[in-house]
Design a protein around this motif. Structure first.
Motif, short mmCIF file in Angstrom:
data_model
loop_
_atom_site.label_atom_id
_atom_site.label_comp_id
_atom_site.label_asym_id
_atom_site.label_seq_id
_atom_site.Cartn_x
_atom_site.Cartn_y
_atom_site.Cartn_z
N ALA A 25 -3.34 -0.10 -31.85
CA ALA A 25 -5.15 -0.42 -32.05
C ALA A 25 -5.07 -1.47 -30.51
O ALA A 25 -6.22 -1.44 -30.36
N GLN A 26 -4.25 -2.53 -30.73
CA GLN A 26 -5.13 -3.68 -30.02
C GLN A 26 -4.05 -3.68 -28.74
O GLN A 26 -3.52 -4.25 -27.60
N ALA A 27 -2.96 -2.05 -28.27
CA ALA A 27 -2.35 -2.40 -26.74
C ALA A 27 -2.98 -1.96 -25.74
O ALA A 27 -3.28 -2.98 -24.49
N ASP A 28 -4.89 -1.66 -25.64
CA ASP A 28 -5.23 -1.02 -24.64
C ASP A 28 -6.47 -2.52 -25.24
O ASP A 28 -7.77 -2.09 -23.94
N GLY A 29 -6.86 -3.35 -26.10
CA GLY A 29 -7.74 -3.85 -25.61
C GLY A 29 -9.08 -3.46 -26.10
O GLY A 29 -10.00 -4.48 -25.31
N LEU A 30 -9.05 -2.44 -27.10
CA LEU A 30 -9.89 -1.30 -27.68
C LEU A 30 -10.80 -2.31 -28.14
O LEU A 30 -11.60 -1.64 -29.05
N PHE A 31 -9.78 -2.94 -30.04
CA PHE A 31 -9.72 -3.13 -30.96
C PHE A 31 -9.56 -4.54 -30.97
O PHE A 31 -8.61 -5.37 -30.80
N GLU A 32 -10.64 -5.09 -31.93
CA GLU A 32 -10.29 -6.86 -32.46
C GLU A 32 -10.19 -6.82 -33.64
O GLU A 32 -11.11 -6.17 -34.47
N PHE A 33 -9.00 -6.91 -34.81
CA PHE A 33 -8.42 -6.81 -35.35
C PHE A 33 -9.87 -7.95 -36.27
O PHE A 33 -8.82 -9.09 -36.40
N PRO A 320 5.55 3.40 -31.22
CA PRO A 320 3.65 2.77 -30.53
C PRO A 320 2.50 2.73 -29.41
O PRO A 320 1.54 2.48 -30.18
N LEU A 321 3.19 3.26 -28.33
CA LEU A 321 2.32 4.06 -27.65
C LEU A 321 1.44 4.85 -27.94
O LEU A 321 0.40 5.26 -27.21
N ALA A 322 2.61 6.08 -28.76
CA ALA A 322 2.22 7.47 -29.23
C ALA A 322 0.80 6.62 -30.25
O ALA A 322 -0.57 6.82 -30.40
N VAL A 323 0.78 5.67 -31.05
CA VAL A 323 -0.13 5.53 -32.02
C VAL A 323 -0.81 5.11 -31.39
O VAL A 323 -2.60 4.96 -31.87
N ALA A 324 -0.82 4.37 -30.11
CA ALA A 324 -1.54 3.52 -29.54
C ALA A 324 -3.16 4.65 -28.84
O ALA A 324 -3.59 4.45 -28.72
N ASN A 325 -2.26 5.99 -28.41
CA ASN A 325 -3.24 6.58 -27.94
C ASN A 325 -4.04 7.34 -28.92
O ASN A 325 -4.85 7.36 -28.21
N ILE A 326 -3.63 7.08 -29.99
CA ILE A 326 -4.08 8.11 -31.05
C ILE A 326 -5.99 6.76 -31.22
O ILE A 326 -7.10 7.21 -31.04
N TYR A 327 -5.01 5.81 -30.53
CA TYR A 327 -6.60 4.75 -31.27
C TYR A 327 -7.60 4.63 -29.92
O TYR A 327 -8.54 4.52 -29.89
N CYS A 328 -7.25 5.18 -28.54
CA CYS A 328 -7.59 5.44 -27.57
C CYS A 328 -8.89 6.66 -27.57
O CYS A 328 -9.97 6.51 -27.23
N ASP A 329 -8.32 7.78 -28.14
CA ASP A 329 -9.09 8.90 -28.67
C ASP A 329 -10.14 8.33 -29.51
O ASP A 329 -11.21 8.69 -29.61
N LEU A 330 -9.47 7.81 -31.11
CA LEU A 330 -10.72 7.14 -31.99
C LEU A 330 -11.98 6.21 -30.82
O LEU A 330 -13.21 6.35 -31.31
N ALA A 331 -11.51 5.13 -29.89
CA ALA A 331 -12.66 4.63 -29.00
C ALA A 331 -13.29 5.45 -28.62
O ALA A 331 -14.66 4.93 -28.95
N ASP A 332 -12.83 6.15 -27.52
CA ASP A 332 -13.73 6.98 -27.29
C ASP A 332 -15.16 7.69 -27.76
O ASP A 332 -15.86 8.08 -27.50
#
Length: 377
Positions: A25-33, A320-332
């Motif tokens: 969730a935090q790998a790309d700086g898109l989400f704040e925990f 973890p970066l595959a999970v991060a890709n899910i979060y990238c798509d979610l942010a979009d």
């Protein structure tokens, strides 16, 4: 661009999946925990959330407290991840969707088909996103495989063969280990053990890459360790709506196999193969031609694979970066840019329908069974 606010339920200290979500969730700086209810023990959950940087007023004792408090906040979280035990997924997912939150739920989304169909309806009525963490579909080279199938680079798909088989539950003397035992206990895992735990990742992957849905299946289940009520090995044959033939093996007693997740797609004019233990490579063989290894990050590959590749060619990217890709798509998606590859509630209910169909088939000595949810028949 301001970060989106993210909250997590479950996945506390010692959790297997919790760290992957927090990293992703935090790998790309898109989400704040921003908020969390991490443990069924309120004080431990609050303390661990604060250790991870969540403010004390948003470190909650349980999900109901979090739901009530976040609903009332003007700066409520934009996304809630649910990483609790399987039997709680339906109740928590439904409650947060109905309150207007976007949700990412760990698989399985629900325990029954009826619950899954209810989540589909609630998500549609709320207008919110309900995603399911089939994160293996977010590896860059899996996105490339899907794009190649869609663009006809291997012709019409005839056959897909997939498996998710490991040996980490193969020691009968470890059968009473709490981290193992619950997976084969119907009270906690539901109607299926290994197929519902790992097999549905393989089944979803087949559907995802082939861009098709499973229509019917025939299953054989085995509990090779006698103390287990649910299966620890399964073989499933299936047919897809578009005519593709499918073969799936999943096991937790395959000693010597570590992760053991791979998929092969055989079309009229070529074949593809991907293995989770070598996730940076997609193996492509055109009919009558030489086998080629396509590397993640190399030039000229499909934009969908390039978009989700973070480091240069020959450098590994893992789970973890595959999970991060899910979060990238979610942010979009939260910001209004729909991503086609994001697994949603429909994927969740289709998986659960396949689980129940496989259980019914196995009890009927492999009888072919309709694997579609009633709402999609």
């Amino acid at each position: 661009m301001a970060k989106l606010k993210w909250g997590m339920i479950g996945g506390g200290e010692g959790s297997q999946i919790g760290p992957a979500h927090r990293l992703g969730a935090q790998a790309d700086g898109l989400f704040e925990f921003a908020a969390a209810a991490l443990d069924h023990r309120p004080e431990q959950g609050r303390a661990f959330a604060q250790e991870l940087g969540v403010s004390a007023d948003r470190a909650y004792g349980d999900w109901r407290e979090m739901l009530q408090a976040e609903t009332a906040r003007p700066d409520r979280v934009d996304l809630v991840t649910i990483a609790t035990p399987n039997s709680t997924h339906f109740e928590i997912t439904k409650a947060f969707l109905e309150a207007g939150f976007n949700v990412l739920c760990e698989k399985p989304m629900t325990m029954t088909v009826e619950e899954g169909e209810e989540i589909v309806r609630v998500a549609e009525a709320s207008g919110r996103i309900c995603a399911v963490n089939y994160c293996y579909s977010a590896y860059p080279m899996i996105r490339l495989a899907r794009a190649m199938v869609r663009e006809g680079e291997i012709g019409k798909v005839r056959l897909v063969v997939t498996n998710f088989s490991h040996g980490h539950h193969g020691d009968a003397t470890d059968a009473d280990n709490p981290r193992v035992r619950w997976r084969y206990d119907p009270a906690m895992a539901g109607v299926s053990g290994q197929f519902a735990d790992c097999g549905i990742h393989a089944l979803h992957m087949a559907s995802f890459v082939c861009d098709d849905h499973v229509k019917s299946l025939s299953a054989d289940f085995a509990s090779t360790i006698p103390s287990r009520e649910l299966e620890d090995d399964a073989m499933v044959n299936f047919r897809m709506a578009g005519g593709t033939v499918g073969r799936l093996w999943t096991s937790s007693v395959a000693i010597g196999r570590q992760h053991g997740f791979d998929i092969q797609i055989f079309g009229e004019t070529g074949g593809l193969r991907w293995m989770s233990e070598q996730p940076n490579q997609l193996i492509y063989t055109p009919v009558g031609g030489r086998t080629q290894i396509i590397e993640k990050g190399e030039g000229g590959i499909h934009e969908e694979a390039q978009r989700l590749s973070r480091v240069a060619v020959a450098h590994p990217e893992g789970f973890p970066l595959a999970v991060a890709n899910i979060y990238c798509d979610l942010a979009d998606a939260i910001r209004g840019e729909t991503r086609d590859g994001l697994p949603g509630a429909e994927d969740g209910v289709r998986s659960m329908a396949a689980v129940h169909a496989a259980v019914e088939s196995a009890k009927g000595e492999g009888a072919w069974t309709d694997a579609r949810p009633p709402m999609f028949r």
